[in-house]
Design an enzyme around this catalytic site. Sequence first.
Site, PDB file in Angstrom:
ATOM      1  CG  ASP A  10      -1.812   1.211   1.335  1.00 18.85           C
ATOM      2  OD1 ASP A  10      -2.234   1.711   0.263  1.00 18.85           O
ATOM      3  OD2 ASP A  10      -2.102   1.686   2.452  1.00 18.85           O
ATOM      4  CB  SER A  11       0.202   4.790  -0.610  1.00 18.43           C
ATOM      5  OG  SER A  11      -0.928   4.884   0.250  1.00 18.43           O
ATOM      6  CE1 TYR A  42       2.726   5.507  -3.092  1.00 21.53           C
ATOM      7  CE2 TYR A  42       1.533   3.836  -4.312  1.00 21.53           C
ATOM      8  CZ  TYR A  42       2.662   4.237  -3.643  1.00 21.53           C
ATOM      9  OH  TYR A  42       3.725   3.381  -3.523  1.00 21.53           O
ATOM     10  N   GLY A  43      -2.660   9.399  -3.591  1.00 19.04           N
ATOM     11  CA  GLY A  43      -3.907   9.922  -4.167  1.00 19.04           C
ATOM     12  C   GLY A  43      -3.825  11.286  -4.821  1.00 19.04           C
ATOM     13  CB  CYS A  73      -3.144   0.892  -2.497  1.00 24.54           C
ATOM     14  SG  CYS A  73      -3.130   2.660  -2.830  1.00 24.54           S
ATOM     15  CG  ASN A  74      -9.603   1.391  -2.798  1.00 26.53           C
ATOM     16  OD1 ASN A  74     -10.612   0.848  -3.224  1.00 26.53           O
ATOM     17  ND2 ASN A  74      -9.218   1.242  -1.540  1.00 26.53           N
ATOM     18  CB  THR A  75      -4.724   5.462  -4.950  1.00 30.82           C
ATOM     19  OG1 THR A  75      -5.592   5.943  -3.923  1.00 30.82           O
ATOM     20  CG2 THR A  75      -4.312   6.601  -5.839  1.00 30.82           C
ATOM     21  CB  CYS A 183      -9.095   5.279   0.818  1.00 33.98           C
ATOM     22  SG  CYS A 183      -7.424   5.525   1.454  1.00 33.98           S
ATOM     23  CB  THR A 184      -6.762   0.111   2.068  1.00 28.67           C
ATOM     24  OG1 THR A 184      -5.555   0.805   1.705  1.00 28.67           O
ATOM     25  CG2 THR A 184      -7.278  -0.667   0.883  1.00 28.67           C
ATOM     26  CG  HIS A 185      -4.679   4.985   4.674  1.00 31.32           C
ATOM     27  ND1 HIS A 185      -4.215   4.520   3.466  1.00 31.32           N
ATOM     28  CD2 HIS A 185      -3.571   5.379   5.381  1.00 31.32           C
ATOM     29  CE1 HIS A 185      -2.886   4.631   3.436  1.00 31.32           C
ATOM     30  NE2 HIS A 185      -2.475   5.145   4.586  1.00 31.32           N
TER      31      HIS A 185
END
Length: 260
Positions: A10-11, A42-43, A73-75, A183-185
């Site tokens: 992930d970012s 990253y977004g 990470c969706n982005t 978003c995975t956060h």
Amino acid sequence: MNTQPIGIFDSGVGGTSIWKEIHALLPFENTLYLADSKNAPYGTQSEKKIIDLSIKNTQFLVDKGCKIIVVACNTATTNAIAALRAQFKIPIIGIEPAIKPAALKTQTKAVGILATKGTLSSALFHQTTDLYASGITIIERIGEGLVQLIESGNIESDEMTALLKQYTQPMVESNIDYLVLGCTHYPYLIPQLIKLLPKNVNIIDSGMAVAKHTKATLESNNLINTQIISSKNIFYINTKNTQTMASLLGEHRKVDYLDF
Ligand code: DGL
């Protein structure tokens, strides 16, 4: 025996929410997690930059012998998954906002989505929305600043509460009954969101779906680890702040700094 690890990146620290789902479903699988926190978020970056960073992360995990990659990470998924699949031979699992289940279940015909600028502006996100959400009002909101606050361990801060109020207010006014966390956060914000949102609003994310997809892909490729002993789980982050990630993971998990 297929003891090679599942590689996850992930970012930053957010993808640990996906790691938890994967570990719960596949407790005997070894895992290797890479948090590219040095380059987060990253977004807000260009598609080209997101692709370059995703290739670099994947190459690292492949070089470490990972048998499958989960882009937590969706982005990174919405911008780079095609490039990753073109370049690497092993299975690559991505994560996308759960627009489809929300669109199928909504009674009010209004769905909110909170995600990064990079995800909301991606072609893949628009394709998914066009395909599954016609006739549904989608209220999109960029979660500006949320990733940075989570990365620095400020989940419970007043600043976070104020931002979440600001971003969800227009959704509540549009009578949403589903909020998609793209978003995975953001799963780490669920306790706060529950306090802020009306009771009829369901919060959904794609973590469980990704874990199930990972399991199915391992099975269909004969990659399941048949060694039933407790797994080895390695966590790397490329900033000196190992503490935030360790506390999100809990259970006294060890997080190592990696110069990457
Ligand atoms: N966890 C990433 C996601 O799912 C955060 C992106 C970012 O770094 O902006 O989109």
